[in-house]
Design a protein around this motif. Structure first.
Motif, PDB file in Angstrom:
ATOM      1  N   ILE A   3      32.000  33.369   2.751  1.00 57.71           N
ATOM      2  CA  ILE A   3      31.478  32.374   1.812  1.00 57.71           C
ATOM      3  C   ILE A   3      31.813  31.001   2.367  1.00 57.71           C
ATOM      4  CG2 ILE A   3      31.644  31.426  -0.510  1.00 57.71           C
ATOM      5  CD1 ILE A   3      32.251  34.274  -1.489  1.00 57.71           C
ATOM      6  N   ASP A   4      30.788  30.202   2.609  1.00 57.62           N
ATOM      7  CA  ASP A   4      30.976  28.851   3.125  1.00 57.62           C
ATOM      8  C   ASP A   4      31.422  27.920   2.010  1.00 57.62           C
ATOM      9  OD1 ASP A   4      30.295  26.945   5.540  1.00 57.62           O
ATOM     10  OD2 ASP A   4      29.547  25.964   3.717  1.00 57.62           O
ATOM     11  N   HIS A   5      30.641  27.904   0.938  1.00 59.48           N
ATOM     12  CA  HIS A   5      31.041  27.065  -0.193  1.00 59.48           C
ATOM     13  C   HIS A   5      30.367  27.488  -1.481  1.00 59.48           C
ATOM     14  CE1 HIS A   5      27.429  24.773   1.138  1.00 59.48           C
ATOM     15  NE2 HIS A   5      27.386  24.269  -0.076  1.00 59.48           N
ATOM     16  N   LEU A   6      30.963  27.034  -2.578  1.00 59.92           N
ATOM     17  CA  LEU A   6      30.425  27.206  -3.924  1.00 59.92           C
ATOM     18  C   LEU A   6      29.941  25.845  -4.387  1.00 59.92           C
ATOM     19  CD1 LEU A   6      33.344  29.270  -5.494  1.00 59.92           C
ATOM     20  CD2 LEU A   6      31.275  30.155  -4.400  1.00 59.92           C
ATOM     21  N   VAL A   7      28.843  25.830  -5.138  1.00 61.01           N
ATOM     22  CA  VAL A   7      28.268  24.574  -5.624  1.00 61.01           C
ATOM     23  C   VAL A   7      28.484  24.473  -7.129  1.00 61.01           C
ATOM     24  CG1 VAL A   7      26.189  23.168  -5.795  1.00 61.01           C
ATOM     25  CG2 VAL A   7      26.505  24.680  -3.812  1.00 61.01           C
ATOM     26  N   TYR A   8      29.192  23.427  -7.526  1.00 64.53           N
ATOM     27  CA  TYR A   8      29.496  23.153  -8.932  1.00 64.53           C
ATOM     28  C   TYR A   8      28.768  21.864  -9.293  1.00 64.53           C
ATOM     29  CZ  TYR A   8      32.543  22.557 -13.074  1.00 64.53           C
ATOM     30  OH  TYR A   8      33.053  22.425 -14.351  1.00 64.53           O
ATOM     31  N   ALA A   9      27.712  21.960 -10.084  1.00 66.56           N
ATOM     32  CA  ALA A   9      26.889  20.797 -10.428  1.00 66.56           C
ATOM     33  C   ALA A   9      27.295  20.232 -11.779  1.00 66.56           C
ATOM     34  CB  ALA A   9      25.415  21.177 -10.442  1.00 66.56           C
ATOM     35  N   ILE A  54      31.530  19.737  -5.481  1.00 64.31           N
ATOM     36  CA  ILE A  54      31.205  19.219  -6.812  1.00 64.31           C
ATOM     37  C   ILE A  54      30.112  18.178  -6.590  1.00 64.31           C
ATOM     38  CG2 ILE A  54      32.080  18.088  -8.885  1.00 64.31           C
ATOM     39  CD1 ILE A  54      34.923  19.008  -7.961  1.00 64.31           C
ATOM     40  N   VAL A  55      28.930  18.407  -7.163  1.00 63.00           N
ATOM     41  CA  VAL A  55      27.777  17.553  -6.880  1.00 63.00           C
ATOM     42  C   VAL A  55      27.162  17.055  -8.183  1.00 63.00           C
ATOM     43  CG1 VAL A  55      26.186  19.516  -6.760  1.00 63.00           C
ATOM     44  CG2 VAL A  55      25.620  17.415  -5.527  1.00 63.00           C
ATOM     45  N   ALA A  56      26.644  15.831  -8.145  1.00 66.38           N
ATOM     46  CA  ALA A  56      26.048  15.212  -9.337  1.00 66.38           C
ATOM     47  C   ALA A  56      25.017  14.175  -8.906  1.00 66.38           C
ATOM     48  CB  ALA A  56      27.139  14.550 -10.185  1.00 66.38           C
ATOM     49  N   PRO A  57      24.162  13.746  -9.829  1.00 69.62           N
ATOM     50  CA  PRO A  57      23.246  12.640  -9.512  1.00 69.62           C
ATOM     51  C   PRO A  57      24.044  11.402  -9.094  1.00 69.62           C
ATOM     52  CG  PRO A  57      22.606  13.682 -11.572  1.00 69.62           C
ATOM     53  CD  PRO A  57      23.942  14.250 -11.193  1.00 69.62           C
ATOM     54  N   ASP A  58      23.517  10.684  -8.121  1.00 66.99           N
ATOM     55  CA  ASP A  58      24.182   9.482  -7.609  1.00 66.99           C
ATOM     56  C   ASP A  58      23.497   8.252  -8.189  1.00 66.99           C
ATOM     57  OD1 ASP A  58      25.354   7.427  -6.203  1.00 66.99           O
ATOM     58  OD2 ASP A  58      24.927   8.263  -4.224  1.00 66.99           O
ATOM     59  N   LEU A  80      29.018  26.367 -12.114  1.00 63.88           N
ATOM     60  CA  LEU A  80      28.631  26.904 -10.813  1.00 63.88           C
ATOM     61  C   LEU A  80      27.134  27.187 -10.819  1.00 63.88           C
ATOM     62  CD1 LEU A  80      31.443  29.448  -9.837  1.00 63.88           C
ATOM     63  CD2 LEU A  80      30.946  27.223  -8.801  1.00 63.88           C
ATOM     64  N   VAL A  81      26.430  26.631  -9.843  1.00 62.36           N
ATOM     65  CA  VAL A  81      24.980  26.801  -9.792  1.00 62.36           C
ATOM     66  C   VAL A  81      24.511  27.469  -8.506  1.00 62.36           C
ATOM     67  CG1 VAL A  81      24.504  24.876 -11.346  1.00 62.36           C
ATOM     68  CG2 VAL A  81      24.617  24.474  -8.866  1.00 62.36           C
TER      69      VAL A  81
END
Length: 196
Positions: A3-9, A54-58, A80-81
């Motif tokens: 697993i490279d990474h998990l995306v948490y939006a 951890i990602v969000a609109p900029d 987690l998305v």
């Protein structure tokens, strides 16, 4: 399978970073801007070659011409998305919608580049694949202190979905759930918790 990474939006990056820190005991840092995609992120190492994004609109970027990746535009609550598996042969898995190029401008001004399967744009419980090429894994520079213990998928048809994951080389536990969902068990200074 690695697993490279998990995306948490999340709808707001700073709020999500603070929430993860309160829960797990380590503060996300680094990351940067996905220029032209309208998102920014922060990272946490979950092991030597695995991390949480951890990602969000900029708000510092103009509205992008296309929808933001990972379904970020519609996110009202953090969660987690998506998840990525590492591959050295991205063309082998190109049937997941093709292969696209990715890039991110780090907080210190360095431009990172990678290649990934196009299903990353919508994310979900089917993993996408990523190849970093000559770029070092972001896990190496992300704040350490957390460990990814396990990942599981919840799905209304666990048996059928488990077969799909096996075809992709994604050997994770699949359990019955009312809707498709990713669940990661992570340990850190504040103990062991599930992240959904």
């Amino acid at each position: 399978m690695l697993i490279d990474h998990l995306v948490y939006a999340a709808p707001d990056l700073d709020t999500a970073v603070a929430g993860i820190e309160a829960r797990f005991g380590v503060r996300a840092a680094g990351g940067g801007q996905h220029l032209g995609q309208g998102t920014h992120n922060r990272l946490l190492a979950l092991g030597p070659r695995t991390y949480l994004e951890i990602v969000a609109p900029d708000p510092r970027q103009p509205e992008p011409a296309s929808p933001r990746p990972y379904g970020v535009d519609g996110v009202r609550e953090p969660g987690l998305v998506g998840w990525a598996l590492q591959t050295d042969d991205i063309e082998r898995v190109a049937d997941l919608g093709g292969v696209i190029d990715g890039q991110r401008l780090t907080v210190d001004g360095q431009l990172l580049r990678w290649r990934l399967t196009a299903n990353a744009l919508t994310a979900g419980v089917v993993p996408f694949f990523i190849s970093w090429g000559d770029t070092p894994s972001p896990a190496l520079s992300a704040p350490a202190g957390l460990t990814l213990e396990s990942v599981r998928v919840e799905h209304p048809d666990p048996r059928g979905f488990a077969g799909r994951l096996r075809e992709l080389g994604a050997d994770v536990d699949v359990r019955t759930g009312p809707a498709p969902a990713l669940v990661a068990t992570i340990s850190g200074p504040n103990g062991r918790h599930d992240l959904r």
